[in-house]
Design a protein around this motif. Structure first.
Motif, PDB file in Angstrom:
ATOM      1  N   LEU A   1      -5.468   4.449   2.529  1.00  0.00           N
ATOM      2  CA  LEU A   1      -6.091   5.775   2.513  1.00  0.00           C
ATOM      3  C   LEU A   1      -6.653   6.107   1.134  1.00  0.00           C
ATOM      4  N   LYS A   2      -5.892   5.805   0.101  1.00  0.00           N
ATOM      5  CA  LYS A   2      -6.347   6.084  -1.264  1.00  0.00           C
ATOM      6  C   LYS A   2      -7.557   5.223  -1.634  1.00  0.00           C
TER       7      LYS A   2
ATOM      8  N   GLN B   1       1.411   2.654  -6.946  1.00  0.00           N
ATOM      9  CA  GLN B   1       1.861   2.210  -5.628  1.00  0.00           C
ATOM     10  C   GLN B   1       1.843   0.697  -5.492  1.00  0.00           C
ATOM     11  N   ARG B   2       0.955   0.031  -6.177  1.00  0.00           N
ATOM     12  CA  ARG B   2       0.908  -1.438  -6.079  1.00  0.00           C
ATOM     13  C   ARG B   2       2.218  -2.054  -6.530  1.00  0.00           C
ATOM     14  N   GLY B   3       2.887  -1.419  -7.480  1.00  0.00           N
ATOM     15  CA  GLY B   3       4.169  -1.920  -7.951  1.00  0.00           C
ATOM     16  C   GLY B   3       5.276  -1.799  -6.928  1.00  0.00           C
ATOM     17  N   ARG B   4       5.071  -0.960  -5.923  1.00  0.00           N
ATOM     18  CA  ARG B   4       6.099  -0.766  -4.892  1.00  0.00           C
ATOM     19  C   ARG B   4       5.954  -1.726  -3.714  1.00  0.00           C
ATOM     20  N   LEU B   5       5.015  -2.650  -3.795  1.00  0.00           N
ATOM     21  CA  LEU B   5       4.778  -3.550  -2.667  1.00  0.00           C
ATOM     22  C   LEU B   5       5.754  -4.724  -2.603  1.00  0.00           C
ATOM     23  N   ALA B   6       6.365  -5.065  -3.714  1.00  0.00           N
ATOM     24  CA  ALA B   6       7.278  -6.208  -3.737  1.00  0.00           C
ATOM     25  C   ALA B   6       8.519  -5.917  -2.900  1.00  0.00           C
TER      26      ALA B   6
ATOM     27  N   ALA C   1     -10.069   9.148 -11.455  1.00  0.00           N
ATOM     28  CA  ALA C   1      -9.005   8.768 -12.395  1.00  0.00           C
ATOM     29  C   ALA C   1      -7.634   8.963 -11.758  1.00  0.00           C
ATOM     30  N   GLU C   2      -7.470  10.055 -11.033  1.00  0.00           N
ATOM     31  CA  GLU C   2      -6.200  10.330 -10.346  1.00  0.00           C
ATOM     32  C   GLU C   2      -5.898   9.246  -9.309  1.00  0.00           C
ATOM     33  N   LEU C   3      -6.899   8.864  -8.548  1.00  0.00           N
ATOM     34  CA  LEU C   3      -6.711   7.842  -7.515  1.00  0.00           C
ATOM     35  C   LEU C   3      -6.400   6.481  -8.124  1.00  0.00           C
ATOM     36  N   VAL C   4      -7.092   6.116  -9.184  1.00  0.00           N
ATOM     37  CA  VAL C   4      -6.846   4.828  -9.831  1.00  0.00           C
ATOM     38  C   VAL C   4      -5.403   4.755 -10.339  1.00  0.00           C
ATOM     39  N   GLN C   5      -4.924   5.837 -10.927  1.00  0.00           N
ATOM     40  CA  GLN C   5      -3.539   5.865 -11.408  1.00  0.00           C
ATOM     41  C   GLN C   5      -2.555   5.781 -10.245  1.00  0.00           C
TER      42      GLN C   5
END
Length: 93
Positions: free
Chosen positions: A58-59, A27-32, A18-22
């Motif tokens: 890594l995650k 982090q996906r939002g920081r790719l733009a 659950a921690e990794l999924v969050q």
């Protein structure tokens, strides 16, 4: 390994999952990469994106391992070496 120990590992692994999924979702939002007139800002943004991608890799790798361990618990093979089928010591798990 006792059922109590297996349940404890399951709880720990599910919490980590659950921690990794969050963390991955954040982090996906920081790719733009935004537009910038300043070339140095653009280079900085690209460097930050590259770092974020490496962190995501890594995650995601850890998430795959955690998911695999949870699958092994469900299959009843958790705590046994896949190569030699020997019991893995608790400290190593």
């Amino acid at each position: 390994m006792s059922a109590l120990q297996i349940n404890r590992f399951r709880e720990l692994l599910e919490a980590k999952k659950a921690e990794l999924v969050q963390a991955i979702a954040r982090q996906r939002g920081r790719l733009a990469i935004g537009d910038s007139a300043d070339p140095m800002d653009r280079v900085r943004m690209l460097a930050e994106r590259d770092l974020t991608l490496r962190e995501l890799d890594l995650k995601l790798a850890l998430l795959r391992r955690v998911t695999g361990a949870l699958r092994e618990i469900e299959e009843g093979t958790f705590g046994r070496c896949a190569a030699c089928d020997r019991t893995i010591p608790l400290k190593r798990l």
